[in-house]
Design an enzyme around this catalytic site. Structure first.
Site, PDB file in Angstrom:
ATOM      1  N   ARG A  75       0.838  -1.129   0.011  1.00  0.00           N
ATOM      2  CA  ARG A  75      -0.070   0.103  -0.060  1.00  0.00           C
ATOM      3  C   ARG A  75       0.824   1.252  -0.025  1.00  0.00           C
ATOM      4  O   ARG A  75       0.694   2.296  -1.074  1.00  0.00           O
ATOM      5  CB  ARG A  75      -0.957   0.057   1.301  1.00  0.00           C
ATOM      6  CG  ARG A  75      -2.042   1.294   1.136  1.00  0.00           C
ATOM      7  CD  ARG A  75      -2.960   1.286   2.559  1.00  0.00           C
ATOM      8  NE  ARG A  75      -3.547  -0.081   2.771  1.00  0.00           N
ATOM      9  CZ  ARG A  75      -4.284  -0.338   3.495  1.00  0.00           C
ATOM     10  NH1 ARG A  75      -4.500   0.621   4.785  1.00  0.00           N
ATOM     11  NH2 ARG A  75      -4.984  -1.336   3.692  1.00  0.00           N
ATOM     12  N   HIS A 132      -7.838  -4.070  -7.724  1.00  0.00           N
ATOM     13  CA  HIS A 132      -7.382  -3.391  -6.472  1.00  0.00           C
ATOM     14  C   HIS A 132      -8.725  -3.370  -5.726  1.00  0.00           C
ATOM     15  O   HIS A 132      -9.665  -2.499  -5.829  1.00  0.00           O
ATOM     16  CB  HIS A 132      -6.929  -1.983  -6.842  1.00  0.00           C
ATOM     17  CG  HIS A 132      -6.362  -1.425  -5.620  1.00  0.00           C
ATOM     18  ND1 HIS A 132      -5.006  -1.700  -5.056  1.00  0.00           N
ATOM     19  CD2 HIS A 132      -6.722  -0.339  -4.920  1.00  0.00           C
ATOM     20  CE1 HIS A 132      -4.930  -0.940  -4.381  1.00  0.00           C
ATOM     21  NE2 HIS A 132      -5.787  -0.035  -4.005  1.00  0.00           N
ATOM     22  N   TYR A 163     -17.936  12.864 -14.196  1.00  0.00           N
ATOM     23  CA  TYR A 163     -17.845  13.993 -15.123  1.00  0.00           C
ATOM     24  C   TYR A 163     -16.292  14.182 -15.755  1.00  0.00           C
ATOM     25  O   TYR A 163     -16.192  15.067 -16.762  1.00  0.00           O
ATOM     26  CB  TYR A 163     -17.995  15.379 -14.407  1.00  0.00           C
ATOM     27  CG  TYR A 163     -19.327  15.633 -13.611  1.00  0.00           C
ATOM     28  CD1 TYR A 163     -20.527  15.517 -14.538  1.00  0.00           C
ATOM     29  CD2 TYR A 163     -19.464  15.535 -12.163  1.00  0.00           C
ATOM     30  CE1 TYR A 163     -21.591  15.605 -13.706  1.00  0.00           C
ATOM     31  CE2 TYR A 163     -20.552  15.476 -11.542  1.00  0.00           C
ATOM     32  CZ  TYR A 163     -21.831  15.592 -12.575  1.00  0.00           C
ATOM     33  OH  TYR A 163     -23.056  15.704 -11.638  1.00  0.00           O
TER      34      TYR A 163
END
Length: 895
Positions: free
Chosen positions: A87, A133, A177
């Protein structure tokens, strides 16, 4: 109560003792070690469900006996290693964390490449979390957004379309968007991924495979840097310039034993995407040598002159990772709270050309002082702590610059070697097929006969293999060959292709055998990337970093410092007092209590050191700006609040200086006529409770301290009206803790008024308590040996009072005279009559009946300053500092 570590230790000891049948109850304890260890046992199901009898186990109960401390340790270790490896920390080879690697790989697999249109970000995020993931979509999207931000990445890896945030801290638009695709530079990290250059591993559900590391054809860990917080460790690697990093890598390839200093000729330091200035190279060298260092990063600021004598500070670049909007808010807050009173206005001048912040200053503000305050109190100057921590073979390590480049080069060697083996295998396989074609074309009639006479493909293949010694692949290729390949032109193409392949095969084998050729390939491909994506450096490298001291925040200006007999001290601007003609009445300078009067008055710079010499023979040191500033009428602050004076100890002499040269001395004089000379460098130190300055005889006290250079003349004046002049060489240099020698002999009922340095061409000015004074040329005083009584300097009468003050002056000087009641007169020396030694003097100051003159200070006019500069004379730090001219004062300013 025992700590966890102590409990674990006792539990382990108990387990060992129980195995040896030697456990004994704890002495003086209500709980035995066995009971304590027993209480540490917890019941937990086993992984395989076996029945094990535990401390609380019963029939049919599935339990496992475990120590809580060990279980917590093992569980937390597994968690921390997962955070570290999977991570928070980047791999030293490609400089990517798993989430970054998966985003780039998923976009590449989905075809969101630079030669394709932008694709919705939500689609990319869905691919990443669905295939590789299995974490939150917002975390993946935030990561992808940062990869697209040119103010976060030195070389952006994602080409974003839409609102991807700003340097002002604005967040990106929602993923539904925005659109994104891989940037061209990211393709260099993924290049040759399909040529077996890296290992793959199963994804989280083993339905797909993902790369363990990317080929990374440029040193991405250094170019884009990395930051992350793991468990018990953190990484913070600054970004660097792509071209400079590639040059350093090539230098390392040429000379593996190169030094860090030599590498820094190509890679001088980090290069932040937001620009700025890195102050000093020591932090950079420390980081490159040890993997840890501290950088000071400043905004790029320029000072522009405006009309009406005003100035503005224009901030064009800010430090890396500084939120510009919060910076503006902080600036406004400091102005609102009057911590930066010099600022009149702040403009946000950001547009599509830049992110300028314009800070307008008031008319009398000093831009550099304001800039220092901004560096001190805002994020226009920040620290960047470098921790070059990365994973090496899955293990976190703090790496130096050379180690980072070494591991990257080793990775590239492996990538090129594996790519070469892959291409060699492909070439050999193709050449093998073409060899079969050539055999078939040479024997085409027989090949056709065998095929036509065979019942099945299998039979034809077997007969061809047996007849011509072909492999199964060659046979299959011949059987699938089209008739048009039988033409003469096609035969030539096959032969040419085979010849080219044999050249490639020979080249590939040379690459695998020659490490020098392998390194040259790496260098050539790196230089190609540099040519394609290299950009000029953005961050400037400046000189050594200097801590912002309090002094840097104080404007350097001349101030008047006054100190009363009762020990009240203050400073105020010299423009407070206006010039008057001889015999003027003066104006009220200090409001004092009864029986108090001003004892010391002089002009000094705010950046000078103040040396306070006490009646106890000690010296204390302060900066002038540390003295409290007060109004003209204010009494000031008691010196006992600034210095740790003992009971009964008062200040008897004060001197101001900016430096402490070894070849200049301080000359001390006491009331009984003792003198001492000590080198100034012995006073270039400070101690909370003061330093010993001079040893005094009982009943004696210090009256004067002056700077003296080699060859100068010293003059002393007594209250008996006599003066003596002698060379400073009459007194040898002594240490601080000494008493000195006799400088002037005075009668029992008299005392020494003062001591001054008699400079050539100067006059001795003396004044009585009632304001009568005169000046006499130094040339009229004969030089004696020290220790004598001297010659008369003034004729004293009861009407004019006792001799009060003596000073050395020059014709162009101005004097400031202050009385016991605090009345100040500033008048030019040229207005005072120059008389002989034995004359009575003239009225210099109109002194009230119950008042008397107590102190005089000398200051220089602008004209005198220029004259001295032309003559090459030195200017005394204490008494000869230029006074600024001020305008007329109103009637209210007069006493």
């Amino acid at each position: 109560m025992l700590s966890r570590a102590e409990q674990d230790a006792e539990a382990e000891a108990e387990e060992e003792e129980s195995q040896e049948d030697s456990a004994t109850p704890a002495v003086g304890s209500a709980v035995s070690e066995e009971q304590l260890a027993q209480s540490m046992l917890v019941d937990m199901p086993t992984a395989h469900g076996e029945i094990i009898e535990g401390a609380n186990g019963g029939e049919g109960t599935t339990v496992r006996s475990a120590y809580l401390g060990k279980e917590m340790q093992a569980s937390f270790l597994e968690y921390s290693m997962s955070v570290i490896v999977s991570r928070a920390l980047p791999d030293v080879r490609d400089g990517l964390k798993p989430v970054h690697r998966r985003i780039l790989y998923a976009m590449n697999e989905s075809g969101y490449t630079p030669n394709r249109p932008h694709m919705k970000s939500a689609r990319t995020v869905g691919d990443v979390i669905g295939k590789y993931h299995p974490h939150g979509d917002s975390a993946v999207y935030d990561t992808m957004v940062r990869l697209a931000q040119p103010f976060s990445m030195r070389v952006p890896l994602v080409d974003g379309h839409g609102n991807f945030g700003s340097i002002d801290g604005d967040s990106a638009a929602a993923m539904r968007y925005t659109e994104a695709r891989l940037d061209k530079a990211a393709m260099e990290l993924l290049r040759d991924l399909d040529k077996e250059t890296v290992d793959f591993q199963p994804n989280y559900d083993e339905s797909l495979e993902e790369p363990k590391v990317l080929p990374a054809r440029f040193p991405n860990l250094l170019v884009n840097g990395s930051n992350g917080i793991a468990v018990g460790m953190a990484t913070n690697i600054p970004p660097h310039n792509l071209g400079e990093t590639i040059d350093a890598t090539c230098m390392m390839l040429d000379n593996p034993d190169i030094t860090t200093e030599e590498l820094m000729t190509a890679l001088p330091g980090p290069d932040f995407p937001t620009g700025g200035i890195i102050m000093g190279k020591k932090g950079i060298l420390d980081a490159y040598e040890t993997g840890r260092g501290s950088l000071t990063v400043r905004a790029k600021c320029t000072i522009e002159d405006r009309k009406n004598g005003k100035s503005s500070i224009v901030v064009s670049e800010i430090p890396y990772q500084v939120n510009r909007k919060r910076l503006l808010e902080k600036l406004g807050e400091l102005v609102r709270d009057k911590k930066l009173p010099e600022i009149s206005n702040i403009h946000d001048a950001a547009d599509r050309h830049g992110i300028d912040i314009v800070i307008d200053l008031k008319q009398n503000a000093l831009p550099q002082v304001v800039l220092n305050k901004l560096y001190k109190h805002t994020q226009l100057q920040v620290g960047f702590g470098v921790i070059m921590l990365a994973l090496v073979d899955g293990v976190p390590r703090v790496l130096s610059l050379k180690e980072m480049l070494f591991y990257y080069i080793e990775h590239q060697k492996e990538v090129i070697e594996r790519r070469t083996r892959f291409e060699l295998k492909k070439a050999e396989e193709r050449a093998h097929i073409l060899d079969g074609y050539i055999i078939a074309l040479d024997n085409i009639d027989e090949v056709i006969h065998i095929i036509r006479s065979s019942q099945t493909d299998k039979e034809a293949g077997a007969r061809l293999t047996e007849r011509f010694g072909l492999s199964k692949k060659q046979t299959d290729a011949i059987l699938e060959m089209r008739l048009r390949r039988l033409t003469g032109l096609e035969r030539e193409k096959i032969e040419q292709e085979l010849a080219d392949l044999r050249e490639k095969i020979a080249y590939y084998k040379r690459v695998l055998e020659d490490e020098g050729l392998l390194k040259q390939i790496i260098k050539d491909e790196l230089q190609e990337i540099k040519k394609k994506f290299g950009t000029p450096r953005k961050t400037q490298l400046s000189g050594d970093a200097k801590d912002i001291d309090v002094e840097d925040l104080i404007a350097e200006e001349n101030v008047v410092v006054t100190m009363t007999k009762a020990g009240y001290v203050k400073r105020l601007p010299v423009t407070t007092y206006r010039q008057q003609k001889r015999g003027g009445k003066g104006m009220q300078g200090v409001s004092l209590k009864d029986n108090d009067y001003v004892e010391h008055l002089f002009v000094a710079s705010t950046h000078s050191y103040m040396l306070f010499f006490s009646t106890a023979g000690k010296v204390y040191r302060l900066k002038v700006y540390e003295l409290p500033e007060a109004s003209r009428h204010a009494r000031g602050t008691a010196i006992v609040n600034l210095l740790p004076l003992q009971k009964g100890e008062t200040i008897s002499a004060v001197i101001a200086t900016k430096d402490f040269p070894e070849d200049e001395y301080l000359m001390f004089a006491t009331e009984h006529g003792m003198v001492k000379k000590t080198s100034m460098d012995l006073y270039d130190r400070t101690r909370r409770d003061g330093l010993i300055a001079i040893n005094l005889k009982e009943g004696d006290q210090l009256i004067s301290v002056r700077r003296v250079a080699v060859g100068e003349k010293v003059i002393m004046v007594s209250s008996a009206g006599k003066a003596i002049m002698w060379s400073e060489g009459e007194v040898r240099a002594m240490g601080r803790d000494t008493m000195g020698v006799k400088g002037m002999t005075v009668p029992a009922d008299a005392h020494v008024l003062g001591m001054e340095i008699a400079k050539p061409g100067s006059d001795l000015f003396v004044i009585t308590e009632k304001g009568y004074g005169k000046r006499t040329s130094i040339d009229e005083y004969p030089e004696h040996h020290r220790g004598g009584q001297g010659v008369f300097t003034i004729t004293m009468t009861d009407k004019k009072g006792l001799l009060s003050v003596m000073k050395i002056v020059k014709p162009n000087d101005e004097i400031m005279i202050i009385s016991e009641e605090g009345v100040v007169v500033r008048t030019p020396v040229s207005g005072i009559s120059e008389l002989g030694r034995s004359t009575q003097g003239v009225r210099v100051m109109n002194v009230a009946d119950k008042d008397r003159v107590t102190a005089v200070a000398i200051s220089s006019t602008g004209k005198k300053k220029r004259d001295q500069k032309a003559e090459g004379d030195d200017v005394d730090d204490i008494d000869e500092i230029e006074l600024a001219d001020e305008g007329e004062l109103g009637e209210d300013d007069l006493d």
